[in-house]
Design a protein around this motif. Sequence first.
Motif, PDB file in Angstrom:
ATOM      1  N   ARG A 165      -0.026  22.161  54.193  1.00 42.92           N
ATOM      2  CA  ARG A 165      -0.128  23.258  53.242  1.00 42.92           C
ATOM      3  C   ARG A 165       0.583  22.958  51.932  1.00 42.92           C
ATOM      4  N   THR A 166       1.710  22.275  52.033  1.00 46.25           N
ATOM      5  CA  THR A 166       2.454  22.003  50.806  1.00 46.25           C
ATOM      6  C   THR A 166       1.634  21.241  49.806  1.00 46.25           C
ATOM      7  N   ASN A 167       0.689  20.507  50.298  1.00 46.92           N
ATOM      8  CA  ASN A 167      -0.072  19.675  49.387  1.00 46.92           C
ATOM      9  C   ASN A 167      -0.983  20.491  48.480  1.00 46.92           C
TER      10      ASN A 167
ATOM     11  N   PRO B  40      -0.770  23.485  46.430  1.00 45.00           N
ATOM     12  CA  PRO B  40      -0.505  23.772  45.025  1.00 45.00           C
ATOM     13  C   PRO B  40       0.180  22.581  44.352  1.00 45.00           C
TER      14      PRO B  40
ATOM     15  N   PRO C 168       2.960  20.913  42.380  1.00 38.01           N
ATOM     16  CA  PRO C 168       4.348  21.296  42.157  1.00 38.01           C
ATOM     17  C   PRO C 168       4.653  21.518  40.686  1.00 38.01           C
ATOM     18  N   ARG C 169       5.532  22.461  40.457  1.00 40.92           N
ATOM     19  CA  ARG C 169       5.894  22.769  39.083  1.00 40.92           C
ATOM     20  C   ARG C 169       6.676  21.601  38.504  1.00 40.92           C
TER      21      ARG C 169
ATOM     22  N   ALA D 222       1.032  15.123  38.983  1.00 38.88           N
ATOM     23  CA  ALA D 222       0.536  14.298  40.088  1.00 38.88           C
ATOM     24  C   ALA D 222       0.367  12.866  39.641  1.00 38.88           C
TER      25      ALA D 222
ATOM     26  N   ILE E 117       2.937  11.136  44.393  1.00 41.87           N
ATOM     27  CA  ILE E 117       2.788   9.995  43.488  1.00 41.87           C
ATOM     28  C   ILE E 117       3.339  10.427  42.148  1.00 41.87           C
TER      29      ILE E 117
ATOM     30  N   PHE F  43       6.123  18.665  38.313  1.00 37.46           N
ATOM     31  CA  PHE F  43       5.767  17.360  38.853  1.00 37.46           C
ATOM     32  C   PHE F  43       4.323  17.088  38.534  1.00 37.46           C
TER      33      PHE F  43
ATOM     34  N   VAL G 179       5.527  25.752  44.268  1.00 39.68           N
ATOM     35  CA  VAL G 179       6.379  24.739  44.886  1.00 39.68           C
ATOM     36  C   VAL G 179       7.446  24.364  43.873  1.00 39.68           C
TER      37      VAL G 179
ATOM     38  N   GLY H 199      -2.711  12.576  45.752  1.00 40.33           N
ATOM     39  CA  GLY H 199      -1.404  12.523  46.401  1.00 40.33           C
ATOM     40  C   GLY H 199      -1.511  11.912  47.777  1.00 40.33           C
TER      41      GLY H 199
END
Lengths: 461, 162
Positions: free
Chosen positions: A449-451, A453, A455-456, A460, B127, A458, B152, A53
């Motif tokens: 920090r958001t990076n 976990p 994302p549900r 990568a 991405i 989504f 998230v 990401g």
Amino acid sequence: MAAGRAQSVCMVSDFFYPNMGGVESHIYQLSQCLIERGHKVLVVTHAYGGRKGVRYLTNGLKVYYLPLRVMYNQSTATTLFHSLPLLRYIFVRERVTIVHAHSSFSAMAHDALFHAKIMGLRTVFTDHSLFGFADVSSVLTNKLLTVSLCDTNHIICVSYTSKENTVLRAALDPRIVSVIPNAVDPTDFTPDPSRRDDSTVTIVVVSRLVYRKGIDLLSGIIPELCQKYPELHFLVGGEGPKRIVLEEVRERYQLHDRVRLLGALEHQDVRDVLVQGHIFLNTSLTEAFCMAIVEAASCGLQVVSTRVGGIPEVLPEDLIILCEPSVKSLCDGIEKAIAQLRSGKLPSPESVHNKVYERVADEVVLPMDERLDRLISHCGPVTGYIFALFAVLSFLFLLFLRWMTPDSVIDVAIDATGPNGAWTKHCFLGKRERIKEEPPSSRSAQMERTNAPVPRGFKAC
Amino acid sequence: MAERRYRSASGAPLALRCRQHSASCRELAVRCPRLQLRSLSAVTSAVWLAAYGLFVLCENSVVLSAAIFLMLIGLIIYLHCVKIDQESLLVIGSLGIQLTSSYASGKESTTFIEMSQVKDVVINEAIHMQKVIYYLCILLRDPQDPQGVSEVVPLFQVSVTE
């Protein structure tokens, strides 16, 4: 801010942190220096395990970890096509003007060069490694290098051996190859005009005090010039068997207040000494590559040096005055430097930096037909035609991608680099009411920090 | 009730509607373009051409009826489970956030996030397929670790990426 135009530079390499090594730290440091100069820099590499990401490093250096498959030795597969959509998207959304690829082992770097040239961006390549010519793997890599470098705007090698090697391997025109050694960190060697005393002229010499460094010449120069110029001072850093010669000279001509011998210097103290001077003198009798003059030039000093070994190639002509290794010639050189200094003709310290990028930014990118000609004529009949075909195919692919997602649809990324970046306090201060809602200090921490976990929903990739 | 027009990451038009129900209650809705007759007819004719091609080759009329059947089933599944017409976000202060997606068939799926679970709302970069996009997401608090983030939740997923 940069003296010239601020460029948007995209570093591409398979090798970046968390992988550790010379190339990685070179890219990181180069990026940090460029950010300091006011350029916008981003790094593109492949995903390392869970690290994929978009991440931000110090000073808002943006790193894209692209989900490309690693083939061998941390290097991605080079197909020339599969990375085009993503790289093009990044180049467009970040408004990249120069693509800087690193390391000839990195397939991604070659891919990026290929794509950038198709998209009409300027390209720079840094070669970090030496190769042989005989075994199969080097023959193949050399061929790949020939293909990808034959139409690159500029190539940087880390040393002269490396330059020779690269020029031979890739059959290049040596004029477009620069040597910029890794080891000098321009942020460590920044000019500081306030430290020098402008009522006098100070000549700095930093070298080991040995025969090979031409200390005997120095002992001849010091009295002659000191007689001629009463405001001249010498600052000599370094230790060695020839120190006694200098001390004798100082004794004989009563120059204790004007010639200071500092003794051995730690590497981190070198800059402190350099910034006190106006002119840097190098009297070496033989030298393969002189790091000291690069450090001095980086500190904004006028360099006067002997014309021996690799020195003439180290600095461009406007930064160095070259002399024959004799007392007379060196004195002439220093006088010339002093005259320039007095007339204010010396380039200001800041303007010495970022030459390569500005030079590359003025160059034209080869149009498609010339590029094909170059490929075919330069890379041998078989490879040339194959890669010319690839270039055409990849251009068609690019047209297709442009039709699928036009450039106008791709939103421009927020520029977070440097002191004026989007995530720094600076930017939020203008909007008072927003500060109450969201304290800026926690903002960047959240981004990091958001990076963590995934994302549900989504993926990568 | 103002409607503003935007474009999604792939350039499709979007309409954002904000509605203020009360001082602490607000609804945001993103509407995607409806199913276009043009694309529907394009898909239908493509399937029919393929079916006729097969029919000419194997001369079996089962192919044609199978094509009709597949077309219908496919359309139902697409409208019922894939095509989202509108995504809305209902924010009620002190209570929580409700996410609703309405499918083209009229089906609605709703998720509710309690306010105590919400740690923060951030815009992140990711991405996605062959694109790099910005998206809005809610960070959920980890019940075990008050500092950590357990999940998230991306908002307006389909509208943004489609």
